[in-house]
Design a protein around this motif. Structure first.
Motif: not given
Length: 298
Positions: A5-6, A167-170, A192-194, A249-251
């Protein structure tokens, strides 16, 4: 394929996803690859209006026409091409976002975008106005969720506190652990999904010749690549291990891999099937080099 889930959204996306930016050349070949990825379980496809002046969105739109409900489509906004095509300018204004989404919807041949992302961002942007645009598009049903693509901690903090980003794309990899300092934990706390890009560090963690990268010297990059091979052992390949490090990483919801060739698609699918890293293996990799920190935009 595993799905996650995002963030707090209702989007369930594949743990390994398709970064469409690299698609180029023969359109039919690109469409064939997109179909192969979907058939093998990848359901999240990320593009942007910036890529190839919108042509990238058009290829994705053609590929998934008639099968919209099977895919989760993400695109980005904020970089406005100049009329003469000489380059683009940053434009996060509400008026531009509301205009640009219509063009993206046409190119993608859909009446809604699953995840609409701000393609960058600075602390000097009219952030509330940008958020207003995304919220309005959600109310209108033109987008389901929105997020940002940014590595700037100060920008990320503002959107976490002021918006409903999903979400944040990084950029995140063994050779770019800057997000670990504070960003990943912050996003995890707020559900917040990564979306992690660059997990192979331009291929440096997957058998490409070593070179300096960010603040790391050529020798340090060689050390990291060697450590990845050691952890990979006989059960995983280096590329799989690099991706699995990020996914540990859980995030992190999904590793967005740039795919241009059938071999890269095969590598992505193998990474999705690879055995997850143990905590001990992750520590082994982390101990090779000190994690960097963001020097700017803190």
């Amino acid at each position: 394929m595993k799905y996650k889930q995002l963030g707090k959204s209702d989007l369930n996306i594949s743990e390994v996803s398709f970064g469409c930016m690299s698609l180029q050349g023969d359109e039919e070949e690109s469409i064939k690859m997109l179909h192969q990825a979907l058939d093998k379980g990848i359901n999240f496809f990320d593009t942007a209006d910036l890529y190839d002046k919108g042509q990238n969105e058009s290829v994705v739109g053609r590929a998934f026409k008639g099968m919209r409900e099977k895919v989760v489509l993400a695109t980005k906004v904020g970089n406005q091409w100049r009329p003469d095509g000489s380059g683009w300018d940053w434009n996060p204004s509400k008026a531009y976002i509301l205009q640009a989404v219509e063009e993206s919807l046409k190119r993608l041949q859909t009446d809604y975008i699953d995840l609409y992302q701000l393609h960058g961002g600075t602390i000097d942007d009219p952030i509330d106005e940008t958020i207003e645009a995304f919220e309005q598009l959600k109310e209108q049903g033109k987008i389901r969720h929105y997020g940002i693509s940014s590595i700037r901690p100060n920008v990320i903090r503002e959107y976490v506190s002021r918006s409903n980003i999903a979400s944040v794309m990084l950029q995140y990899s063994l050779l770019d652990r800057r997000p670990e300092e504070e960003v990943l934990e912050l996003l995890q706390q707020h559900q917040i999904g990564v979306l992690a890009r660059g997990s192979m560090a331009q291929g440096l963690l997957a058998d490409k010749p070593a070179k300096s990268y960010l603040t790391y010297t050529l020798e340090e990059v060689q050390q990291a690549a060697e450590a990845v091979k050691v952890v990979a052992g006989k059960t995983r390949r280096a590329s799989e291990t690099a991706v699995r490090f990020v996914l540990h990483h859980p995030s992190v919801t999904s590793a967005v891999l740039g795919i241009r060739t059938e071999q890269q698609l095969e590598d992505a699918l193998l990474a999705a099937q690879a055995e997850p890293l143990t905590d001990a293996e992750v520590r082994q990799l982390q101990e090779v080099l000190a994690a960097g920190k963001y020097e700017q935009h803190r």
